[in-house]
Design an enzyme around this catalytic site. Structure first.
Site, PDB file in Angstrom:
ATOM      1  N   GLY A  18       5.215   9.886 -13.663  1.00  0.00           N
ATOM      2  CA  GLY A  18       6.632  10.234 -13.474  1.00  0.00           C
ATOM      3  C   GLY A  18       6.901  10.903 -12.142  1.00  0.00           C
ATOM      4  O   GLY A  18       7.652  11.873 -12.065  1.00  0.00           O
ATOM      5  N   GLU A  54      10.044  12.885   1.318  1.00  0.00           N
ATOM      6  CA  GLU A  54      11.442  13.298   1.276  1.00  0.00           C
ATOM      7  C   GLU A  54      12.315  12.650   2.341  1.00  0.00           C
ATOM      8  O   GLU A  54      13.489  12.922   2.426  1.00  0.00           O
ATOM      9  CB  GLU A  54      11.494  14.823   1.385  1.00  0.00           C
ATOM     10  CG  GLU A  54      10.569  15.469   0.360  1.00  0.00           C
ATOM     11  CD  GLU A  54      10.909  16.888  -0.015  1.00  0.00           C
ATOM     12  OE1 GLU A  54      11.102  17.676   0.919  1.00  0.00           O
ATOM     13  OE2 GLU A  54      10.980  17.181  -1.221  1.00  0.00           O
ATOM     14  N   LYS A  83      20.090  10.821   7.356  1.00  0.00           N
ATOM     15  CA  LYS A  83      19.051  10.536   8.358  1.00  0.00           C
ATOM     16  C   LYS A  83      19.496   9.311   9.151  1.00  0.00           C
ATOM     17  O   LYS A  83      19.666   8.231   8.586  1.00  0.00           O
ATOM     18  CB  LYS A  83      17.729  10.266   7.636  1.00  0.00           C
ATOM     19  CG  LYS A  83      16.614   9.840   8.576  1.00  0.00           C
ATOM     20  CD  LYS A  83      15.322   9.566   7.824  1.00  0.00           C
ATOM     21  CE  LYS A  83      14.316   8.900   8.731  1.00  0.00           C
ATOM     22  NZ  LYS A  83      13.132   8.412   8.012  1.00  0.00           N
TER      23      LYS A  83
HETATM   24  P1  FAD Z   1       2.879  10.887  -7.648  1.00  0.00           P
HETATM   25  O1  FAD Z   1       4.011  11.650  -7.113  1.00  0.00           O
HETATM   26  O2  FAD Z   1       1.497  11.409  -7.400  1.00  0.00           O
HETATM   27  O3  FAD Z   1       3.087  10.738  -9.206  1.00  0.00           O
HETATM   28  C1  FAD Z   1       2.044  10.388 -10.066  1.00  0.00           C
HETATM   29  C2  FAD Z   1       2.487  10.624 -11.493  1.00  0.00           C
HETATM   30  O4  FAD Z   1       1.468  10.179 -12.372  1.00  0.00           O
HETATM   31  C3  FAD Z   1       2.748  12.092 -11.828  1.00  0.00           C
HETATM   32  O5  FAD Z   1       3.855  12.204 -12.700  1.00  0.00           O
HETATM   33  C4  FAD Z   1       1.494  12.490 -12.577  1.00  0.00           C
HETATM   34  O6  FAD Z   1       1.681  13.570 -13.453  1.00  0.00           O
HETATM   35  C5  FAD Z   1       1.216  11.197 -13.328  1.00  0.00           C
HETATM   36  N1  FAD Z   1      -0.170  11.074 -13.776  1.00  0.00           N
HETATM   37  C6  FAD Z   1      -1.294  10.899 -13.052  1.00  0.00           C
HETATM   38  N2  FAD Z   1      -2.368  10.843 -13.853  1.00  0.00           N
HETATM   39  C7  FAD Z   1      -1.908  10.995 -15.122  1.00  0.00           C
HETATM   40  C8  FAD Z   1      -2.526  11.035 -16.401  1.00  0.00           C
HETATM   41  N3  FAD Z   1      -3.841  10.959 -16.564  1.00  0.00           N
HETATM   42  N4  FAD Z   1      -1.730  11.209 -17.477  1.00  0.00           N
HETATM   43  C9  FAD Z   1      -0.371  11.317 -17.366  1.00  0.00           C
HETATM   44  N5  FAD Z   1       0.266  11.278 -16.179  1.00  0.00           N
HETATM   45  C10 FAD Z   1      -0.507  11.122 -15.079  1.00  0.00           C
HETATM   46  N6  FAD Z   1       7.197   8.523   1.342  1.00  0.00           N
HETATM   47  C11 FAD Z   1       8.393   8.339   1.911  1.00  0.00           C
HETATM   48  O7  FAD Z   1       9.053   7.339   1.605  1.00  0.00           O
HETATM   49  N7  FAD Z   1       8.891   9.236   2.814  1.00  0.00           N
HETATM   50  C12 FAD Z   1       8.168  10.305   3.229  1.00  0.00           C
HETATM   51  O8  FAD Z   1       8.669  11.115   4.016  1.00  0.00           O
HETATM   52  C13 FAD Z   1       6.866  10.483   2.717  1.00  0.00           C
HETATM   53  N8  FAD Z   1       6.081  11.523   3.112  1.00  0.00           N
HETATM   54  C14 FAD Z   1       4.817  11.637   2.603  1.00  0.00           C
HETATM   55  C15 FAD Z   1       3.948  12.619   3.088  1.00  0.00           C
HETATM   56  C16 FAD Z   1       2.631  12.678   2.626  1.00  0.00           C
HETATM   57  C17 FAD Z   1       1.686  13.698   3.167  1.00  0.00           C
HETATM   58  C18 FAD Z   1       2.181  11.780   1.614  1.00  0.00           C
HETATM   59  C19 FAD Z   1       0.786  11.851   1.078  1.00  0.00           C
HETATM   60  C20 FAD Z   1       3.045  10.834   1.116  1.00  0.00           C
HETATM   61  C21 FAD Z   1       4.348  10.736   1.609  1.00  0.00           C
HETATM   62  N9  FAD Z   1       5.212   9.741   1.151  1.00  0.00           N
HETATM   63  C22 FAD Z   1       6.424   9.557   1.732  1.00  0.00           C
HETATM   64  C23 FAD Z   1       4.863   8.952  -0.002  1.00  0.00           C
HETATM   65  C24 FAD Z   1       5.533   9.596  -1.232  1.00  0.00           C
HETATM   66  O9  FAD Z   1       4.961  10.842  -1.477  1.00  0.00           O
HETATM   67  C25 FAD Z   1       5.370   8.711  -2.419  1.00  0.00           C
HETATM   68  O10 FAD Z   1       5.929   7.480  -2.105  1.00  0.00           O
HETATM   69  C26 FAD Z   1       6.128   9.181  -3.629  1.00  0.00           C
HETATM   70  O11 FAD Z   1       6.002  10.537  -3.825  1.00  0.00           O
HETATM   71  C27 FAD Z   1       5.688   8.421  -4.832  1.00  0.00           C
HETATM   72  O12 FAD Z   1       4.503   8.908  -5.357  1.00  0.00           O
HETATM   73  P2  FAD Z   1       4.039   8.328  -6.740  1.00  0.00           P
HETATM   74  O13 FAD Z   1       5.149   8.424  -7.713  1.00  0.00           O
HETATM   75  O14 FAD Z   1       3.405   7.012  -6.524  1.00  0.00           O
HETATM   76  O15 FAD Z   1       2.844   9.340  -7.131  1.00  0.00           O
END
Ligand code: FAD
Length: 502
Positions: A18, A54, A83
């Site tokens: 999530g 963000e 932006k």
């Molecule tokens: P996450 O935010 O890691 O979410 C993973 C989810 O899975 C969480 O809810 C977690 O609790 C759940 N989960 C994991 N394992 C389990 C389990 N075993 N059981 C239950 N739940 C579980 N993107 C942009 O577009 N613009 C930006 O400016 C940008 N800046 C960034 C800067 C950095 C340093 C990094 C690393 C990334 C950046 N990104 C940026 C990318 C951005 O962070 C991601 O695109 C966005 O946050 C999506 O992440 P996600 O949902 O894939 O993963």
């Protein structure tokens, strides 16, 4: 336990995770297909999200329109700001600055792009800097913004990732999406087909599904750990593998652009929101140790600390197949091309929209192959664009910059650079994220100057060319001057609630 196979009709979609990816997927699928499929999202508050991400690009507005999300409500809920582009500081020589803005620059002629007319204007002393011919760019520099009728500006958002996920969660639940709290401890698969059948949670609950979306972030619990789909590493082109992020209070009104400030072995971001600033340093652990990175970072951050610095480790690259069997990886579980140019949220959106477009009644391998091929080509294009910023530099002041300036490039990128350097020409393949104007702004900004240009501008005499360029410049200045200050406009348009401090 139910068996899942190729012939199983898709009625239950289970989203694991999530973060931004999970809630964007849940919002879109429940809004568009909520009457047809049941959407369940499993997340673990104890594990939490990556906590960064963000800055966005303009395509997010299209995604919101598709979902009927009201811009004012969304911006107020996510403390959003506008932006208009990214200010790249110190990327060419260490002392320079250029803006990669959204929108277009100048006016193209049917025979040749605007840059050829500008190049001739420069030869004759008739042209100002390339940036003078783009409204979004000049508005960013002047710290101005408004929604303009007739000639709307091209813009994206800065948003608070946690608040945005909360907003999408409420949206998804309003459209029938179900949320289950809990840590996934086991991913169950069918022994014959290898398809995923269910997620088992720590407290014993079993969530069954027909189609699973892996949004578990870098853990890639389903696509990587369970289905064993490999990962292509791009760290020989993209050296950065660590980040430290921190939130601070704002010391001035938010500007309508992201700052990307080059450092000794990486760069720092500044993302201004209505209520605070997101800051971060991104660096290569082979060239800068964690303590040095933290010291360099803390020495340059302004404002009071709201959220203490927290580290993030990552590996740039992509999953060999983002869709495997009945599992689609969206977000960090599928790919990550480092944060420069803020492309991940866009790629999440592409993954979701492509999935919705090819949403199967029953899964067929040919649809999986098409999905993977389309995403691969988008990822390769975005990767090339990001690598360009590192390679095309005059900096040689540290081993980091020396390496990136001399590294062998992907052939696709080398071709684009050679073409622009030799002929002043760029091209846009349909479906690619970054259009001609983006490539030109970044190539010129990073110091690639074309050796030739198109002959079309020679059909114009100096007076005509001067008039043509001058008229565009005046129009840009006039439109910019009529815009209000960015934050004055937002305070009227989408004022966010005052921040709640612990
Ligand atoms: P996450 O935010 O890691 O979410 C993973 C989810 O899975 C969480 O809810 C977690 O609790 C759940 N989960 C994991 N394992 C389990 C389990 N075993 N059981 C239950 N739940 C579980 N993107 C942009 O577009 N613009 C930006 O400016 C940008 N800046 C960034 C800067 C950095 C340093 C990094 C690393 C990334 C950046 N990104 C940026 C990318 C951005 O962070 C991601 O695109 C966005 O946050 C999506 O992440 P996600 O949902 O894939 O993963």
């Amino acid at each position: 336990m139910t068996e899942t196979s190729m012939d199983q009709p898709i009625r239950r979609v289970v989203i694991a995770g999530g973060g931004t990816a999970g809630w964007m997927a849940a919002a879109a699928i429940s809004r568009i297909l909520g009457k047809h499929v049941q959407v369940t999202l499993v997340e673990s508050e104890e594990i939490g999200t990556v906590g960064v991400g963000e800055a966005t690009i303009p395509s997010l507005a299209t995604f919101h329109r598709l979902l009927d999300i009201d811009e004012r409500q969304f911006m107020a809920a996510a403390q959003g700001t506008i932006k208009l582009g990214i200010s790249f500081e110190g990327w060419k020589t260490g002392q320079d600055r250029y803006i990669h803005s959204f929108g277009s620059t100048g006016k193209d002629h049917w025979s040749a792009g605007f840059q050829h007319f500008w190049l001739k204007g420069r030869e004759r002393g008739l042209a100002g800097p390339y940036e003078d011919y783009c409204i979004e760019l000049k508005a960013a520099l002047a710290d101005r913004f408004a929604h303009v009728n007739g000639q709307p500006l091209n813009y994206a958002y800065h948003l608070d990732a946690g608040l945005y996920a909360g907003f999408l969660r409420a949206f998804s639940q309003a459209h029938g999406g179900r949320r289950v709290e809990g840590r996934i401890t086991e991913v169950l698969t069918d022994p014959d087909s290898g398809f995923i059948t269910a997620l088992r949670l720590e407290r014993g609950e079993v969530i069954e599904g027909d189609l699973f979306i892996d949004c578990t972030g870098f853990r890639a619990l389903l696509i990587g750990q369970t289905l064993g789909v490999g990962f292509e590493d791009w760290s020989h082109w993209l050296l950065n593998d660590r980040a430290i992020a921190m939130q601070t209070t704002a010391v001035r009104d938010a500007v309508p652009y992201t700052r990307a400030i080059a450092g000794k072995a990486g760069w720092q971001w500044r993302i201004p929101l209505q209520h605070r600033v997101g800051n971060g340093i991104v660096y290569s652990s082979a060239h800068l140790d964690d303590e040095q990175a933290k010291a360099e970072f803390l020495a340059s951050v302004e404002g009071e600390v709201i959220k203490e610095p927290f580290p993030v480790r990552f590996r740039p690259g992509r999953r060999l197949r983002c869709w495997e069997k009945n599992c689609v990886a969206i977000g960090l579980s599928g790919s990550f091309i480092e944060p420069l140019e803020s492309t991940t949220i866009h790629l999440i959106q592409r993954g979701i929209v492509n999935l919705l477009r090819s949403f199967p009644q029953v899964i067929r391998q040919v649809a999986i192959d098409e999905y993977n091929a389309q995403l691969d080509s988008e990822l390769t294009h975005v990767r090339d664009f990001v690598v360009l910023h590192y390679h095309a530099t005059e900096r040689r002041d540290t081993p980091y910059w020396d390496y990136v300036a001399n590294m062998p490039l992907p052939g696709t990128l080398q071709h684009r650079i050679d073409l622009f350097r030799e002929t002043g020409t760029v091209f846009h393949v349909p479906g690619e994220l970054f259009a001609e104007n983006s490539w030109i702004q970044v190539m010129l900004g990073q110091g690639i100057v074309p050796r030739q240009r198109h002959p079309a501008p020679d059909l114009m005499g100096d007076a005509e060319l001067g008039h043509f360029l001058g008229a565009i410049q005046r129009h840009v200045d006039e439109v910019t001057a009529r815009l209000p200050a960015h934050m004055d406009y937002l305070r009227r348009y989408c004022p966010a609630a005052p921040p709640v401090r612990p």
